[in-house]
Enzyme design. Structure first.
Site, PDB file in Angstrom:
ATOM      1  N   LYS A 210       9.170  -4.585 -16.804  1.00  0.00           N
ATOM      2  CA  LYS A 210      10.366  -3.952 -17.204  1.00  0.00           C
ATOM      3  C   LYS A 210      10.386  -3.650 -15.204  1.00  0.00           C
ATOM      4  O   LYS A 210      10.325  -2.925 -14.149  1.00  0.00           O
ATOM      5  CB  LYS A 210      10.184  -2.374 -17.762  1.00  0.00           C
ATOM      6  CG  LYS A 210      11.264  -1.909 -17.631  1.00  0.00           C
ATOM      7  CD  LYS A 210      11.363  -0.015 -17.911  1.00  0.00           C
ATOM      8  CE  LYS A 210      11.085   0.233 -16.370  1.00  0.00           C
ATOM      9  NZ  LYS A 210      12.114   0.227 -15.769  1.00  0.00           N
TER      10      LYS A 210
ATOM     11  N   GLU B  26       0.013   0.886  -7.842  1.00  0.00           N
ATOM     12  CA  GLU B  26       0.245   0.624  -5.912  1.00  0.00           C
ATOM     13  C   GLU B  26       1.454   1.933  -5.926  1.00  0.00           C
ATOM     14  O   GLU B  26       1.927   1.963  -6.255  1.00  0.00           O
ATOM     15  CB  GLU B  26       0.555  -0.791  -5.512  1.00  0.00           C
ATOM     16  CG  GLU B  26       0.604  -1.008  -4.682  1.00  0.00           C
ATOM     17  CD  GLU B  26       1.929  -0.461  -3.862  1.00  0.00           C
ATOM     18  OE1 GLU B  26       2.033   0.773  -2.786  1.00  0.00           O
ATOM     19  OE2 GLU B  26       3.074  -1.165  -3.773  1.00  0.00           O
TER      20      GLU B  26
ATOM     21  N   CYS C 111       6.067   2.095   0.724  1.00  0.00           N
ATOM     22  CA  CYS C 111       5.405   2.704   0.106  1.00  0.00           C
ATOM     23  C   CYS C 111       4.654   3.409   1.493  1.00  0.00           C
ATOM     24  O   CYS C 111       3.484   3.848   1.568  1.00  0.00           O
ATOM     25  CB  CYS C 111       4.414   2.208  -0.626  1.00  0.00           C
ATOM     26  SG  CYS C 111       4.166   0.660  -0.485  1.00  0.00           S
TER      27      CYS C 111
ATOM     28  N   GLU D 247       6.153  12.909   0.544  1.00  0.00           N
ATOM     29  CA  GLU D 247       6.518  11.391  -0.073  1.00  0.00           C
ATOM     30  C   GLU D 247       7.958  12.020   0.676  1.00  0.00           C
ATOM     31  O   GLU D 247       8.825  11.961  -0.161  1.00  0.00           O
ATOM     32  CB  GLU D 247       5.931  11.086   0.044  1.00  0.00           C
ATOM     33  CG  GLU D 247       6.503   8.760   0.350  1.00  0.00           C
ATOM     34  CD  GLU D 247       5.815   7.941  -0.605  1.00  0.00           C
ATOM     35  OE1 GLU D 247       6.198   8.264  -2.081  1.00  0.00           O
ATOM     36  OE2 GLU D 247       5.720   6.582  -0.763  1.00  0.00           O
TER      37      GLU D 247
END
Ligand code: NAI
Ligand code: MG
Length: 489
Positions: free
Chosen positions: A187, A262, A296, A393
């Protein structure tokens, strides 16, 4: 915004349906969703909105392709050759694919061409070469027995990827899964489905059998959750936000799927006074602003030793202010728009928090232009450890600069986060570099460099930045099960 010197042609949109069992098909519900050009906020194409019914079809196709072959039983060399062919077909279309990635995601086409695509091709070739080198070992057990292990494919792999590096995330997941002999239900992110669908077509042309790769575009809580819950899927590999991973872990509990994650980070990037400051400044700006800050592993907590602090911040500010924002399809653009309205709003709200909490905005500090999700490269100095812009973040072009003087204190501060994805240190002091590498709890440590990626080098997170590793041999192992066979002699 800079004026474009040369703009490349908009790529053709060829695939907007689900790719299931080698066939292009509408979503069972008939629904579609729009994928947006973030530079103009206009719709690029309407894409099939897959959900549980489509994931079910895809999972059954993948299961069939796994259980009855030919993929999982194919001679490993032939499996490797098919993956090499996919890499070759992507290479033949590299310019077109880079343009499509740029259009759908907003990243500068020159970055897609110079970074994303070469890494995609290299990753597939790296794993293609692994297909016939997956083997177990013989084990000297007690008694008169012969015991050995086999490494077998884990089965059907569900793969859920984000929008920041759409093709690269697909390659990181397809490469090891295909090499191991797994079949796939992927997906892609709802923001960026187009290149993954194109890759599926190229995989078919490369001779990867029908049912081995299935792609179901759609949203997370519907299509994504259906992948996680489907009983015919053996494993889920996910890249994205840690909060989503928490939901996935709960949803996967009933079927006890294997999980690899991850996730995000708030990575410390440390500059010591003895570093090559020109290189350190360039690397620090790159480590945060690359890909519109949507990485990331972005080096978003920049710790600068007090002796050089002001000089270093001045260098960073000059580099940030010099970045050319504009049409991502222009070859001289350094920074494109953020991927969508939600990310744009989130980043602006963090800039607001930075102001409110008393950090000093050195450059940037707001949106750029009137149309498209452009955010100015922004640097805050005078940031302290408990400010939101030092802890959360942001996933945008917002750098937080913090000061330090004491090394022991610095190590403690670097580790004071629930994330642990990456960290970097810039220094000529080899002892400090090694000390940092040993004591900072993160999956990747860079010394005098940033964002150096290679298909052979494992990548992943400590703590809440992930589980398991991608890339390298460890990344391959995550797609295998170990089987022990013992024979009485
Ligand atoms: P997200 O984690 O919601 O989305 C990533 C993928 O997961 C997408 O394909 C999405 O459709 C899918 N997903 C969402 N909910 C799901 C569910 N319940 N079950 C299964 N799949 C699901 O990330 P999002 O919302 O796109 O970005 C939000 C923040 O996450 C960013 O601002 C950033 O901080 C972080 N992020 C980190 C990434 C990384 O590379 N580590 C990548 C993307 C986002
Ligand atoms: Mg989301």
């Amino acid at each position: 915004m800079a004026i474009a010197t040369e703009t490349i042609r908009k790529p053709k949109i060829r695939h907007t349906q689900c790719f299931i069992d080698g066939k292009w098909q509408d979503a069972a519900s008939g629904k579609t969703f729009a994928t947006i050009d973030p530079a103009t906020e206009e719709t690029i194409a309407d894409v099939a909105e897959g959900d549980a019914a489509d994931v079910d079809r895809a999972a059954k196709a993948a299961r069939r392709a796994f259980d009855s072959g030919p993929w999982s039983r194919m001679d490993a060399r032939d499996r490797g050759r098919a993956i090499y062919r996919l890499a070759d077909l992507i290479e033949e279309e590299i310019d077109e694919l880079a343009a499509l990635e740029s259009l759908d995601n907003g990243k500068p086409v020159k970055d897609a061409r110079a970074a994303d695509l070469p890494l995609v091709i290299d990753c597939l070739r790296y794993y293609a070469g692994f297909a016939d080198k997956i083997h177990g070992s013989t084990i000297p057990i007690r008694g008169n027995y012969f015991s050995y292990t086999r490494r077998e494919p884990v089965g059907v792999a569900g793969q859920i990827i984000p929008w920041n590096f759409p093709m690269l995330m697909a390659a990181w997941k397809w490469g090891p899964a295909l090499a191991a002999g797994c079949t796939i239900v992927m997906k892609p992110a709802e923001q960026t489905p187009l290149t993954c669908l194109r890759m599926a077509q190229l995989a078919q042309e490369a001779g990867i059998p029908d049912g081995v790769i299935n792609v179901v575009p759609g949203y997370g809580p519907t299509a994504g959750a259906a992948v996680v819950k489907h009983p015919l899927i053996d494993k889920v590999a996910f890249t994205g936000e840690h909060r989503t991973a928490q939901i996935i872990m709960r949803d996967a509990a009933d079927s006890l799927k294997r999980l690899t994650f991850e996730l995000g980070g708030k990575s410390p990037n440390v500059i010591l006074a003895d570093a090559d400051l020109e290189k350190a400044a360039a690397g620090t700006a790159f480590g945060l602003f690359f890909n519109q800050g949507q990485c990331c592993c972005a080096g978003s907590r920049v710790y600068v030793e007090d002796k050089i602090h002001d000089e270093f911040v001045a260098r960073l500010t000059e580099l940030a202010a010099g970045r050319r924002l504009g049409n991502p399809l222009s070859l001289d653009t350094d920074q494109g728009p953020q991927v969508d309205q939600a990310q744009f709003d989130k980043i602006l709200s963090y800039i607001e928090k930075g102001h409110q909490e008393g950090a000093q905005c050195r450059t940037g500090g707001g949106r750029s232009g009137e149309r498209g999700y452009f955010v100015q490269p922004t640097i805050f100095s005078g940031v302290t450890d408990n400010m939101a812009i030092a802890r959360d973040e942001i996933f945008g072009p917002v750098m937080s600069v913090l000061k330090f003087s004491d090394w022991e204190e610095l190590i403690t501060r670097a580790n004071d986060t629930f994330y642990g994805l990456a960290a970097a240190v810039w220094t000529r002091d080899i002892s400090k570099a090694h000390d940092f590498a040993r004591r900072v709890r993160a999956g990747t440590i860079w010394v005098n460099c940033y964002d150096v990626f290679d298909a052979a080098a494992p990548f992943g997170g400590f703590k809440m930045s992930g589980q398991g590793r991608e890339l390298g041999e460890e990344g391959l192992k995550a797609y295998t099960e170990s089987k022990t066979v013992t024979i009485a002699l």
